[in-house]
Design a protein around this motif. Structure first.
Motif, PDB file in Angstrom:
ATOM      1  N   VAL A  29      -1.659  13.193   4.430  1.00 56.47           N
ATOM      2  CA  VAL A  29      -2.078  12.602   5.696  1.00 56.47           C
ATOM      3  C   VAL A  29      -1.467  13.394   6.842  1.00 56.47           C
ATOM      4  O   VAL A  29      -0.252  13.510   6.951  1.00 56.47           O
ATOM      5  CB  VAL A  29      -1.646  11.117   5.783  1.00 56.47           C
ATOM      6  N   SER A  33      -5.130   7.529   9.397  1.00 54.40           N
ATOM      7  CA  SER A  33      -5.231   7.173   7.989  1.00 54.40           C
ATOM      8  C   SER A  33      -5.601   5.709   7.846  1.00 54.40           C
ATOM      9  O   SER A  33      -5.529   4.930   8.793  1.00 54.40           O
ATOM     10  CB  SER A  33      -3.912   7.462   7.271  1.00 54.40           C
ATOM     11  N   ARG A  40      -2.546   5.254   0.913  1.00 52.55           N
ATOM     12  CA  ARG A  40      -2.899   5.606   2.287  1.00 52.55           C
ATOM     13  C   ARG A  40      -3.687   6.915   2.271  1.00 52.55           C
ATOM     14  O   ARG A  40      -3.189   7.936   1.801  1.00 52.55           O
ATOM     15  CB  ARG A  40      -1.619   5.759   3.099  1.00 52.55           C
ATOM     16  N   TYR A  41      -4.928   6.855   2.740  1.00 53.80           N
ATOM     17  CA  TYR A  41      -5.837   7.998   2.705  1.00 53.80           C
ATOM     18  C   TYR A  41      -6.128   8.487   4.120  1.00 53.80           C
ATOM     19  O   TYR A  41      -6.248   7.683   5.042  1.00 53.80           O
ATOM     20  CB  TYR A  41      -7.181   7.597   2.088  1.00 53.80           C
ATOM     21  N   PRO A  42      -6.350   9.791   4.283  1.00 49.32           N
ATOM     22  CA  PRO A  42      -6.850  10.289   5.573  1.00 49.32           C
ATOM     23  C   PRO A  42      -8.257   9.730   5.813  1.00 49.32           C
ATOM     24  O   PRO A  42      -9.052   9.616   4.868  1.00 49.32           O
ATOM     25  CB  PRO A  42      -6.913  11.809   5.381  1.00 49.32           C
TER      26      PRO A  42
END
Length: 101
Positions: A29, A33, A40-42
């Motif tokens: 990230v 996000s 936790r993803y971009p």
């Protein structure tokens, strides 16, 4: 819920997003996000997976709006630090001058 991303309408659901992102490893990230499950993803990675479109075709803001409407928690990316203000300097020639009586 109907969401428009990159000028295309998508019918997205919270369960559908969770299913799409299952088994997808999050990238590093560096910007905005979204938390999906315990990861936790971009936002660009999420947008690419759920829309099957190239990341250049949509903005991160479009994905953030859609994810917030679906109830996911979004996080702002780190912003550039502002430079600290420099202390004012003394006028030239005034430092070190002795004051007489």
């Amino acid at each position: 819920m109907r969401c428009v991303i990159a000028q295309y309408p998508f019918e997205l659901t919270r369960v559908g997003v969770l299913a799409s992102m299952a088994g997808v490893s999050p990238e590093i990230v560096t910007g905005d996000s979204v938390t999906i499950g315990r990861r936790r993803y971009p936002v660009k990675q999420v947008g690419e997976v759920i829309t099957r479109q190239d990341r250049r075709d949509f903005s991160g803001g479009e994905v953030v709006r859609a994810m917030v409407r679906l109830g996911f928690t979004c996080h702002a990316g780190p912003r550039a630090a502002r430079p600290r203000p420099r202390p004012p300097s003394a006028p030239p020639g005034r430092l070190g001058t002795a004051r007489g009586p």
